[in-house]
Design a protein around this motif. Structure first.
Motif, PDB file in Angstrom:
ATOM      1  N   ALA A 170      -8.440   2.736  -7.190  1.00 15.96           N
ATOM      2  CA  ALA A 170      -7.390   3.003  -8.171  1.00 15.96           C
ATOM      3  C   ALA A 170      -6.177   2.192  -7.775  1.00 15.96           C
ATOM      4  CB  ALA A 170      -7.039   4.490  -8.194  1.00 15.96           C
ATOM      5  N   VAL A 171      -5.355   1.857  -8.777  1.00 11.62           N
ATOM      6  CA  VAL A 171      -4.092   1.185  -8.484  1.00 11.62           C
ATOM      7  C   VAL A 171      -2.960   2.138  -8.853  1.00 11.62           C
ATOM      8  CG1 VAL A 171      -4.014  -0.017 -10.741  1.00 11.62           C
ATOM      9  CG2 VAL A 171      -2.713  -0.918  -8.779  1.00 11.62           C
ATOM     10  N   ALA A 172      -1.978   2.237  -7.959  1.00  4.69           N
ATOM     11  CA  ALA A 172      -0.828   3.104  -8.220  1.00  4.69           C
ATOM     12  C   ALA A 172       0.430   2.263  -8.090  1.00  4.69           C
ATOM     13  CB  ALA A 172      -0.805   4.263  -7.234  1.00  4.69           C
ATOM     14  N   ASN A 173       1.528   2.719  -8.709  1.00  5.20           N
ATOM     15  CA  ASN A 173       2.766   1.934  -8.636  1.00  5.20           C
ATOM     16  C   ASN A 173       3.652   2.419  -7.481  1.00  5.20           C
ATOM     17  OD1 ASN A 173       3.711   4.319  -9.666  1.00  5.20           O
ATOM     18  ND2 ASN A 173       4.941   3.380 -11.303  1.00  5.20           N
ATOM     19  N   SER A 174       4.798   1.779  -7.317  1.00  4.59           N
ATOM     20  CA  SER A 174       5.665   2.090  -6.171  1.00  4.59           C
ATOM     21  C   SER A 174       6.205   3.514  -6.250  1.00  4.59           C
ATOM     22  CB  SER A 174       6.820   1.094  -6.094  1.00  4.59           C
ATOM     23  OG  SER A 174       6.285  -0.204  -5.910  1.00  4.59           O
ATOM     24  N   ALA A 175       6.510   3.994  -7.471  1.00  6.56           N
ATOM     25  CA  ALA A 175       7.017   5.369  -7.613  1.00  6.56           C
ATOM     26  C   ALA A 175       5.973   6.369  -7.118  1.00  6.56           C
ATOM     27  CB  ALA A 175       7.373   5.638  -9.076  1.00  6.56           C
ATOM     28  N   ALA A 176       4.720   6.101  -7.404  1.00  4.15           N
ATOM     29  CA  ALA A 176       3.647   6.994  -6.949  1.00  4.15           C
ATOM     30  C   ALA A 176       3.492   6.927  -5.435  1.00  4.15           C
ATOM     31  CB  ALA A 176       2.334   6.612  -7.641  1.00  4.15           C
ATOM     32  N   PHE A 177       3.583   5.712  -4.896  1.00  4.97           N
ATOM     33  CA  PHE A 177       3.474   5.555  -3.430  1.00  4.97           C
ATOM     34  C   PHE A 177       4.605   6.294  -2.724  1.00  4.97           C
ATOM     35  CE2 PHE A 177       0.367   2.288  -1.774  1.00  4.97           C
ATOM     36  CZ  PHE A 177      -0.474   2.372  -2.868  1.00  4.97           C
ATOM     37  N   LYS A 178       5.792   6.250  -3.344  1.00  6.56           N
ATOM     38  CA  LYS A 178       6.943   6.906  -2.745  1.00  6.56           C
ATOM     39  C   LYS A 178       6.716   8.418  -2.702  1.00  6.56           C
ATOM     40  CE  LYS A 178      11.938   6.739  -2.911  1.00  6.56           C
ATOM     41  NZ  LYS A 178      13.049   6.773  -3.863  1.00  6.56           N
ATOM     42  N   LEU A 179       6.255   8.976  -3.829  1.00 11.64           N
ATOM     43  CA  LEU A 179       5.979  10.418  -3.879  1.00 11.64           C
ATOM     44  C   LEU A 179       4.903  10.815  -2.862  1.00 11.64           C
ATOM     45  CD1 LEU A 179       5.929  11.171  -7.719  1.00 11.64           C
ATOM     46  CD2 LEU A 179       7.527  12.106  -6.034  1.00 11.64           C
ATOM     47  N   ALA A 180       3.935   9.920  -2.659  1.00 14.57           N
ATOM     48  CA  ALA A 180       2.847  10.219  -1.730  1.00 14.57           C
ATOM     49  C   ALA A 180       3.221   9.909  -0.280  1.00 14.57           C
ATOM     50  CB  ALA A 180       1.600   9.422  -2.131  1.00 14.57           C
ATOM     51  N   GLY A 181       4.377   9.279  -0.094  1.00 14.94           N
ATOM     52  CA  GLY A 181       4.821   8.942   1.254  1.00 14.94           C
ATOM     53  C   GLY A 181       3.976   7.871   1.927  1.00 14.94           C
ATOM     54  N   ILE A 182       3.437   6.957   1.125  1.00 14.14           N
ATOM     55  CA  ILE A 182       2.624   5.886   1.721  1.00 14.14           C
ATOM     56  C   ILE A 182       3.497   4.658   1.975  1.00 14.14           C
ATOM     57  CG2 ILE A 182       0.622   4.354   1.421  1.00 14.14           C
ATOM     58  CD1 ILE A 182      -0.463   6.357  -0.603  1.00 14.14           C
ATOM     59  N   ASP A 183       3.482   4.147   3.186  1.00 11.48           N
ATOM     60  CA  ASP A 183       4.152   2.874   3.473  1.00 11.48           C
ATOM     61  C   ASP A 183       3.292   2.053   4.429  1.00 11.48           C
ATOM     62  OD1 ASP A 183       4.563   3.844   6.047  1.00 11.48           O
ATOM     63  OD2 ASP A 183       6.573   4.622   5.560  1.00 11.48           O
ATOM     64  N   LYS A 184       3.890   0.987   4.911  1.00  6.94           N
ATOM     65  CA  LYS A 184       3.230   0.031   5.787  1.00  6.94           C
ATOM     66  C   LYS A 184       2.494   0.702   6.962  1.00  6.94           C
ATOM     67  CE  LYS A 184       4.999  -4.511   6.989  1.00  6.94           C
ATOM     68  NZ  LYS A 184       6.170  -5.349   7.076  1.00  6.94           N
ATOM     69  N   SER A 185       3.089   1.809   7.456  1.00  9.50           N
ATOM     70  CA  SER A 185       2.580   2.415   8.688  1.00  9.50           C
ATOM     71  C   SER A 185       1.527   3.506   8.430  1.00  9.50           C
ATOM     72  CB  SER A 185       3.746   3.016   9.476  1.00  9.50           C
ATOM     73  OG  SER A 185       4.346   4.029   8.683  1.00  9.50           O
ATOM     74  N   THR A 186       1.269   3.840   7.155  1.00  2.64           N
ATOM     75  CA  THR A 186       0.312   4.914   6.880  1.00  2.64           C
ATOM     76  C   THR A 186      -1.099   4.472   7.286  1.00  2.64           C
ATOM     77  OG1 THR A 186       1.676   5.458   4.966  1.00  2.64           O
ATOM     78  CG2 THR A 186      -0.492   6.527   5.092  1.00  2.64           C
ATOM     79  N   PRO A 187      -1.774   5.244   8.130  1.00  3.87           N
ATOM     80  CA  PRO A 187      -3.129   4.835   8.521  1.00  3.87           C
ATOM     81  C   PRO A 187      -4.145   5.076   7.403  1.00  3.87           C
ATOM     82  CG  PRO A 187      -2.562   6.942   9.545  1.00  3.87           C
ATOM     83  CD  PRO A 187      -1.352   6.502   8.765  1.00  3.87           C
ATOM     84  N   ASN A 188      -5.234   4.300   7.395  1.00  2.00           N
ATOM     85  CA  ASN A 188      -6.321   4.537   6.435  1.00  2.00           C
ATOM     86  C   ASN A 188      -6.966   5.885   6.719  1.00  2.00           C
ATOM     87  OD1 ASN A 188      -6.135   2.057   5.142  1.00  2.00           O
ATOM     88  ND2 ASN A 188      -7.511   1.054   6.613  1.00  2.00           N
ATOM     89  N   PRO A 189      -7.185   6.695   5.690  1.00  2.00           N
ATOM     90  CA  PRO A 189      -7.927   7.938   5.944  1.00  2.00           C
ATOM     91  C   PRO A 189      -9.405   7.621   6.172  1.00  2.00           C
ATOM     92  CG  PRO A 189      -7.530   7.685   3.594  1.00  2.00           C
ATOM     93  CD  PRO A 189      -6.855   6.509   4.266  1.00  2.00           C
ATOM     94  N   PHE A 190     -10.146   8.570   6.760  1.00  3.77           N
ATOM     95  CA  PHE A 190     -11.582   8.351   6.945  1.00  3.77           C
ATOM     96  C   PHE A 190     -12.240   8.140   5.583  1.00  3.77           C
ATOM     97  CE2 PHE A 190     -15.897  10.131   6.782  1.00  3.77           C
ATOM     98  CZ  PHE A 190     -16.520   9.240   7.643  1.00  3.77           C
ATOM     99  N   GLY A 191     -13.085   7.116   5.497  1.00  4.65           N
ATOM    100  CA  GLY A 191     -13.816   6.864   4.244  1.00  4.65           C
ATOM    101  C   GLY A 191     -12.974   6.224   3.170  1.00  4.65           C
ATOM    102  N   GLY A 192     -11.833   5.640   3.555  1.00  6.20           N
ATOM    103  CA  GLY A 192     -10.997   5.015   2.533  1.00  6.20           C
ATOM    104  C   GLY A 192     -10.140   3.915   3.104  1.00  6.20           C
ATOM    105  N   GLU A 193      -9.456   3.208   2.211  1.00  9.87           N
ATOM    106  CA  GLU A 193      -8.646   2.082   2.668  1.00  9.87           C
ATOM    107  C   GLU A 193      -7.422   1.919   1.775  1.00  9.87           C
ATOM    108  OE1 GLU A 193     -10.885  -1.595   3.370  1.00  9.87           O
ATOM    109  OE2 GLU A 193      -9.104  -2.650   2.646  1.00  9.87           O
ATOM    110  N   ILE A 194      -6.249   1.780   2.404  1.00 12.11           N
ATOM    111  CA  ILE A 194      -5.028   1.425   1.681  1.00 12.11           C
ATOM    112  C   ILE A 194      -4.936  -0.094   1.740  1.00 12.11           C
ATOM    113  CG2 ILE A 194      -2.515   1.661   1.632  1.00 12.11           C
ATOM    114  CD1 ILE A 194      -2.958   4.248   3.420  1.00 12.11           C
ATOM    115  N   SER A 195      -5.172  -0.760   0.621  1.00 13.71           N
ATOM    116  CA  SER A 195      -5.181  -2.234   0.647  1.00 13.71           C
ATOM    117  C   SER A 195      -3.788  -2.774   0.934  1.00 13.71           C
ATOM    118  CB  SER A 195      -5.659  -2.794  -0.688  1.00 13.71           C
ATOM    119  OG  SER A 195      -6.978  -2.442  -0.907  1.00 13.71           O
TER     120      SER A 195
END
Ligand SMILES: [Zn+2]
Length: 561
Positions: A170-195
């Protein structure tokens, strides 16, 4: 006096309307071009139905004696009649939700996606979520994933998440990433990848497999009413297309509660063979409560656990034995841990629960065959509640040729979706290289190896139309008739085999081959009636063929105009 009574009663009897013939049927269908999928009597003209069962299959003349005063007679005028089509792999509420959210199916380019998104954002209150699905970039020029920066251009303030058609990205925008607290330092969860962007290492907006959950968790949950509406819409679409049963590949007991409510009120008539996800609470509940078989007049069965063992090929999440040909730094990844799977498989065998596992890549297929084999050896037939458990591999898409015979040997059913082969035509050769296409979407090799191959659509990943699936199975070309180098045309199936892929073989994969799947006396009266003879017309005309009537349990549930 006695004589008078006799005379009177004879007189009265003769005045009564003609008694319905004892053999009379509720419906007689005549003048059909009937393909029965029964090898002993493959063709017929007429079918008689009493209550939910077929009581006669044969000639128009032979059917006449089933016509009583209350019998409805339906003249097919030569239309083609097939056993009720079954989709062996569908996600029913996903099909319904596709109708309800921003539907990006058929999006032709990034610009097209952005203009559809902008139109939706313009109608949405500031700060509210916009969710959509079913874009696929493989036909775009260039065929690259959208980024969060692309989405930001049309939706700077509303959080957005848009699912790729395969459900594995799925593709999400910056507003969604902000709400989810995802940034450069967020580790990949098991079974997934933050491109990440290759230059800046910033997350680029694409989330693969389990990483989608990081953002999806922030989307307000859909309500129970939404979920019910989705099922009703999905069922409506399915029966209009001619499906009489769908095998719902995964879900929860909440879905089952919704189905039960909708069946009880008569809101849905489609048969549903439902699997619940495992390992986890839903699988645990199925193992402890036991299966539901044939409730609501053989409409609802729940006896299967769905496992997901890898991602998808398009998003390079499918687990491969060797790296991707077009991305040598990755081989995809498994999404289930063997140690969590093993005790569940053992328990399932003891309790007579079927297991079906999503496996796309050759590594995932080998992994699950190994795990199935280990469990089958650990629990011999005498200790199983169901001796032949008919465990399934869903997709069995890229299989190392040496693993193909293992399915027949172990009694494992490859449940496959012909439209994947015509959708993946454009990127599979670059992902896999030509050598690995041997053993990819290998329907005919599987059938020759001695297994049945139930056919499905995987909707909403694909369109979910029986005519597209049937065409893809026999043509193995895209909808314009195009194929590509190394695409193994010999893996296309015959029309007789394709008919079984959507009738008898799904029935077998659901333990229902004595109940449905062919047009035979004693079986449930499920029929799919088409505008053209898909067993003989030129391939491309199959795609123009319409469903004109759908019959489930002897009831006409859809009639086209
Ligand atoms: Zn699926």
């Amino acid at each position: 006096m006695k004589l008078l009574l006799i005379i009177l009663s004879v007189l009265m009897l003769s005045l009564l309307p003609a008694q319905p013939n004892v053999t009379s049927a509720d419906i007689v269908f005549k003048n059909g071009n009937v393909y029965t999928a029964n090898d002993r009597a493959p063709k017929a003209q007429a079918i008689a139905v009493r209550a939910d069962r077929i009581v006669y299959v044969g000639t128009n003349a032979g059917a006449q004696k089933y016509v009583g005063p209350n019998t409805r007679v339906v003249d097919f005028h030569g239309n083609t009649v097939l056993p009720g089509f079954a989709d062996a792999h569908q996600h029913l509420s996903g099909v319904g939700f596709r109708e309800m959210t921003l539907n990006l199916e058929g999006t032709t380019s990034l610009e097209d996606l952005l203009s559809k998104l902008k139109a939706r954002v313009d109608q949405t209150k500031p700060g509210e979520w916009v969710t959509g699905r079913d874009w696929i970039e493989t036909h775009w020029q260039p065929p690259v994933f959208p980024t969060r920066w692309d989405l930001d251009k049309v939706s700077p303030n509303n959080p957005v998440i848009l699912g790729r058609a395969d459900g594995h990205g799925a593709v999400a925008n910056s507003a969604a990433f902000k709400l989810a607290g995802i940034d450069k330092s967020t580790p990949n969860p098991f079974g997934g990848e933050i491109s990440k962007d290759k230059q800046s290492s910033e997350p680029n907006g694409m989330l693969l497999d389990a990483a989608q959950g990081l953002v999806k968790r922030k989307v307000p949950p859909t309500t129970r009413e939404d979920a019910e509406r989705a099922v009703v819409l999905g069922v409506k679409r399915d029966i209009e297309l001619g499906w009489t049963q769908i095998q719902d590949a995964g879900g929860s007991y909440e879905d089952i509660d919704i189905f039960k409510k909708l069946y009880a009120s008569g809101a849905i008539k489609l048969r549903i063979y439902k699997a619940v996800y495992g390992p986890g609470p839903n699988a645990t509940r199925l193992l402890s409560e036991g299966p539901i078989v044939g409730e609501f007049q053989n409409r609802l069965t729940v006896r299967t656990i769905k496992v997901v063992s890898d991602g998808a090929l398009g998003s390079r999440g499918a687990a491969l034995l060797a790296p991707y040909s077009d991305a040598p730094d990755t081989s995809g990844f498994l999404t289930v841990k063997a140690e969590e799977l093993r005790p569940m498989l053992i328990d399932a065998l003891r309790k007579g629960i079927q297991v079906e596992t999503h496996a796309i890549g050759d590594k995932a297929n080998r992994f699950i065959l190994d795990e199935y084999e280990t469990a089958l050896k650990a629990v011999p037939a005498s200790e199983r509640k169901v001796a032949d458990p008919r465990w399934r591999v869903e997709h069995a898409q890229i299989v190392n040729p040496t693993d193909i015979p293992r399915f027949a040997k172990l009694g494992i059913i490859p449940s496959m979706q012909p439209s994947h082969a015509i959708g993946d035509l454009f990127f599979a050769p670059s992902r896999l290289g030509l050598d690995r296409l041997q053993g990819a979407y290998a329907w005919e090799s599987f059938i020759k190896s001695g297994v049945v191959v139930p056919g499905g659509s995987d909707a909403p990943v694909e369109r979910g139309e029986p005519m597209i699936e049937f065409y893809a199975a026999v043509a193995r070309k895209d909808q314009k008739g195009f194929s590509t180098t190394g695409w193994h045309p010999e893996e296309a199936v015959t029309r007789a085999q394709a008919l079984k892929m959507f009738t008898m073989w799904p029935a077998y994969a659901a333990f229902e081959e004595k109940l449905r799947g062919s047009i035979e006396v004693g079986k449930l009266a499920d029929l799919t009636i088409l505008s053209a003879d898909i067993m003989t017309i030129p391939e491309l005309e199959i795609l123009k063929t319409r469903c004109v009537m759908t019959v489930i349990n002897g009831e006409v549930v859809f009639e086209g105009t």
